[in-house]
Write a protein that holds these residues in place. Structure first.
Motif, mmCIF file in Angstrom:
data_model
loop_
_atom_site.group_PDB
_atom_site.id
_atom_site.type_symbol
_atom_site.label_atom_id
_atom_site.label_comp_id
_atom_site.label_asym_id
_atom_site.label_seq_id
_atom_site.Cartn_x
_atom_site.Cartn_y
_atom_site.Cartn_z
ATOM 1 N N TRP A 44 42.811 -16.763 -48.054
ATOM 2 C CA TRP A 44 42.650 -16.840 -49.505
ATOM 3 C C TRP A 44 43.186 -15.575 -50.191
ATOM 4 O O TRP A 44 43.742 -15.634 -51.283
ATOM 5 C CB TRP A 44 41.185 -17.084 -49.868
ATOM 6 C CG TRP A 44 40.963 -17.176 -51.336
ATOM 7 C CD1 TRP A 44 41.241 -18.243 -52.146
ATOM 8 C CD2 TRP A 44 40.439 -16.159 -52.189
ATOM 9 N NE1 TRP A 44 40.916 -17.950 -53.454
ATOM 10 C CE2 TRP A 44 40.426 -16.671 -53.504
ATOM 11 C CE3 TRP A 44 39.983 -14.866 -51.975
ATOM 12 C CZ2 TRP A 44 39.972 -15.939 -54.592
ATOM 13 C CZ3 TRP A 44 39.532 -14.129 -53.054
ATOM 14 C CH2 TRP A 44 39.530 -14.670 -54.351
ATOM 15 N N LEU A 45 43.040 -14.424 -49.545
ATOM 16 C CA LEU A 45 43.497 -13.170 -50.141
ATOM 17 C C LEU A 45 45.021 -13.036 -50.186
ATOM 18 O O LEU A 45 45.535 -12.232 -50.960
ATOM 19 C CB LEU A 45 42.921 -11.975 -49.382
ATOM 20 C CG LEU A 45 41.514 -11.544 -49.776
ATOM 21 C CD1 LEU A 45 41.053 -10.395 -48.890
ATOM 22 C CD2 LEU A 45 41.424 -11.172 -51.241
ATOM 23 N N LYS A 46 45.743 -13.827 -49.391
ATOM 24 C CA LYS A 46 47.208 -13.716 -49.399
ATOM 25 C C LYS A 46 47.731 -13.951 -50.809
ATOM 26 O O LYS A 46 47.460 -14.974 -51.417
ATOM 27 C CB LYS A 46 47.847 -14.698 -48.421
ATOM 28 C CG LYS A 46 47.629 -14.305 -46.991
ATOM 29 C CD LYS A 46 48.386 -15.188 -46.044
ATOM 30 C CE LYS A 46 48.129 -14.678 -44.639
ATOM 31 N NZ LYS A 46 49.207 -14.973 -43.746
ATOM 32 N N GLY A 47 48.454 -12.963 -51.315
ATOM 33 C CA GLY A 47 48.999 -13.039 -52.659
ATOM 34 C C GLY A 47 48.037 -12.572 -53.737
ATOM 35 O O GLY A 47 48.340 -12.636 -54.928
ATOM 36 N N ARG A 48 46.842 -12.112 -53.336
ATOM 37 C CA ARG A 48 45.832 -11.656 -54.291
ATOM 38 C C ARG A 48 45.437 -10.216 -53.987
ATOM 39 O O ARG A 48 45.583 -9.748 -52.863
ATOM 40 C CB ARG A 48 44.579 -12.544 -54.191
ATOM 41 C CG ARG A 48 44.804 -13.984 -54.598
ATOM 42 C CD ARG A 48 43.523 -14.803 -54.390
ATOM 43 N NE ARG A 48 43.623 -16.116 -54.974
ATOM 44 C CZ ARG A 48 44.087 -17.192 -54.347
ATOM 45 N NH1 ARG A 48 44.489 -17.093 -53.095
ATOM 46 N NH2 ARG A 48 44.152 -18.355 -54.958
ATOM 47 N N ASP A 49 44.862 -9.530 -54.992
ATOM 48 C CA ASP A 49 44.307 -8.206 -54.743
ATOM 49 C C ASP A 49 42.877 -8.374 -54.219
ATOM 50 O O ASP A 49 42.375 -9.494 -54.088
ATOM 51 C CB ASP A 49 44.387 -7.312 -55.985
ATOM 52 C CG ASP A 49 43.535 -7.798 -57.149
ATOM 53 O OD1 ASP A 49 42.602 -8.608 -56.944
ATOM 54 O OD2 ASP A 49 43.801 -7.356 -58.287
ATOM 55 N N GLU A 50 42.215 -7.282 -53.914
ATOM 56 C CA GLU A 50 40.863 -7.323 -53.333
ATOM 57 C C GLU A 50 39.842 -8.013 -54.236
ATOM 58 O O GLU A 50 38.823 -8.508 -53.757
ATOM 59 C CB GLU A 50 40.389 -5.911 -52.973
ATOM 60 C CG GLU A 50 41.069 -5.328 -51.759
ATOM 61 C CD GLU A 50 40.819 -6.136 -50.475
ATOM 62 O OE1 GLU A 50 39.682 -6.606 -50.255
ATOM 63 O OE2 GLU A 50 41.770 -6.289 -49.698
ATOM 64 N N ASP A 51 40.101 -8.039 -55.543
ATOM 65 C CA ASP A 51 39.193 -8.707 -56.477
ATOM 66 C C ASP A 51 39.516 -10.189 -56.650
ATOM 67 O O ASP A 51 38.835 -10.891 -57.412
ATOM 68 C CB ASP A 51 39.240 -8.015 -57.847
ATOM 69 C CG ASP A 51 38.720 -6.584 -57.774
ATOM 70 O OD1 ASP A 51 37.741 -6.348 -57.033
ATOM 71 O OD2 ASP A 51 39.308 -5.705 -58.442
ATOM 72 N N GLY A 52 40.579 -10.647 -55.967
ATOM 73 C CA GLY A 52 40.938 -12.061 -56.043
ATOM 74 C C GLY A 52 41.921 -12.422 -57.133
ATOM 75 O O GLY A 52 42.227 -13.599 -57.317
ATOM 76 N N HIS A 53 42.433 -11.431 -57.847
ATOM 77 C CA HIS A 53 43.429 -11.705 -58.898
ATOM 78 C C HIS A 53 44.789 -11.951 -58.256
ATOM 79 O O HIS A 53 45.208 -11.203 -57.361
ATOM 80 C CB HIS A 53 43.529 -10.532 -59.879
ATOM 81 C CG HIS A 53 42.241 -10.262 -60.569
ATOM 82 N ND1 HIS A 53 41.446 -9.186 -60.260
ATOM 83 C CD2 HIS A 53 41.595 -10.950 -61.544
ATOM 84 C CE1 HIS A 53 40.361 -9.204 -61.024
ATOM 85 N NE2 HIS A 53 40.429 -10.273 -61.808
ATOM 86 N N VAL A 54 45.476 -12.976 -58.711
ATOM 87 C CA VAL A 54 46.797 -13.299 -58.173
ATOM 88 C C VAL A 54 47.788 -12.231 -58.598
ATOM 89 O O VAL A 54 47.931 -11.937 -59.787
ATOM 90 C CB VAL A 54 47.263 -14.696 -58.648
ATOM 91 C CG1 VAL A 54 48.689 -14.973 -58.195
ATOM 92 C CG2 VAL A 54 46.314 -15.781 -58.147
ATOM 93 N N ILE A 55 48.454 -11.648 -57.613
ATOM 94 C CA ILE A 55 49.485 -10.647 -57.914
ATOM 95 C C ILE A 55 50.861 -11.094 -57.398
ATOM 96 O O ILE A 55 51.870 -10.699 -57.941
ATOM 97 C CB ILE A 55 49.111 -9.256 -57.369
ATOM 98 C CG1 ILE A 55 48.721 -9.315 -55.899
ATOM 99 C CG2 ILE A 55 48.009 -8.630 -58.185
ATOM 100 C CD1 ILE A 55 48.445 -7.963 -55.249
ATOM 101 N N TYR A 56 50.878 -11.935 -56.363
ATOM 102 C CA TYR A 56 52.121 -12.473 -55.821
ATOM 103 C C TYR A 56 51.945 -13.982 -55.631
ATOM 104 O O TYR A 56 51.615 -14.451 -54.537
ATOM 105 C CB TYR A 56 52.477 -11.824 -54.475
ATOM 106 C CG TYR A 56 52.677 -10.326 -54.555
ATOM 107 C CD1 TYR A 56 53.790 -9.794 -55.207
ATOM 108 C CD2 TYR A 56 51.760 -9.458 -53.984
ATOM 109 C CE1 TYR A 56 53.973 -8.418 -55.281
ATOM 110 C CE2 TYR A 56 51.941 -8.082 -54.054
ATOM 111 C CZ TYR A 56 53.052 -7.573 -54.705
ATOM 112 O OH TYR A 56 53.234 -6.213 -54.783
ATOM 113 N N PRO A 57 52.166 -14.766 -56.686
ATOM 114 C CA PRO A 57 51.920 -16.219 -56.607
ATOM 115 C C PRO A 57 52.687 -16.914 -55.481
ATOM 116 O O PRO A 57 52.193 -17.881 -54.906
ATOM 117 C CB PRO A 57 52.355 -16.746 -57.967
ATOM 118 C CG PRO A 57 52.641 -15.580 -58.819
ATOM 119 C CD PRO A 57 52.669 -14.357 -57.980
ATOM 120 N N GLN A 58 53.864 -16.412 -55.145
ATOM 121 C CA GLN A 58 54.673 -17.048 -54.107
ATOM 122 C C GLN A 58 54.061 -16.901 -52.717
ATOM 123 O O GLN A 58 54.448 -17.616 -51.794
ATOM 124 C CB GLN A 58 56.114 -16.505 -54.129
ATOM 125 C CG GLN A 58 56.259 -15.055 -53.682
ATOM 126 C CD GLN A 58 55.997 -14.016 -54.754
ATOM 127 O OE1 GLN A 58 55.394 -14.287 -55.787
ATOM 128 N NE2 GLN A 58 56.439 -12.784 -54.513
#
Length: 160
Positions: A44-58
């Motif tokens: 689930w963390l793939k593409g997200r920061d530690e807080d769960g915000h999407v930073i790399y949608p791909q």
């Protein structure tokens, strides 16, 4: 994939999916079945920061947090298409059996024909995903799991 960690009726149906795919000359290989909540969190963390915000949608591979995936209860499996020994084909246009029907669609249809739900029908396409159709929802599965693990979940699902 460890069949002992799959809901037994689901494991039986997956065996039939594999047999039917083999007969159709689709080179199916199971890549994932049961996932621990920790494994689900890592995915689930793939593409997200530690807080769960999407930073790399791909890079997003799942929208399901731990406890919100049927994999966590042994009622989902993912598959790949074996191009050759040790090499999987992930192209969505793959037709390795050369029958002019996409292999992902073939396996999805086989699974659906056996009563499974295929991720290829979802808004967030998940072509290599098949799951058990349960009358029990994920919330009830989470509660049962916290009471006693997979065996309690499977008892609840089997009684529904």
């Amino acid at each position: 994939m460890n069949p002992a960690l799959l809901y037994p009726p689901f494991a039986q149906v997956l065996g039939q999916v594999a047999e039917d795919a083999h007969q159709a000359k689709v080179p199916l290989v199971w890549t994932s079945g049961h996932r621990s909540w920790e494994e689900q969190h890592t995915l689930w963390l793939k593409g997200r920061d530690e807080d769960g915000h999407v930073i790399y949608p791909q890079l997003i591979v799942t929208n399901a947090r731990p406890g919100y995936s049927w994999h966590n209860f042994g009622m989902a499996a993912d598959f790949g298409l074996q191009k050759r020994a040790g090499v999987l084909e992930w192209s969505t246009k793959a037709d390795l059996d050369q029958d002019f029907v996409g292999d992902w669609l073939e396996v999805g249809r086989i699974g659906e024909g056996l009563g499974l739900e295929w991720g290829g029908r979802w808004k967030f396409l998940d072509l290599p995903h098949l799951q058990w159709k349960s009358r029990v929802n994920l919330s009830d599965c989470r509660k049962a799991y916290l009471l006693g693990g997979l065996s309690v979940v499977w008892r609840v699902v089997g009684a529904a």
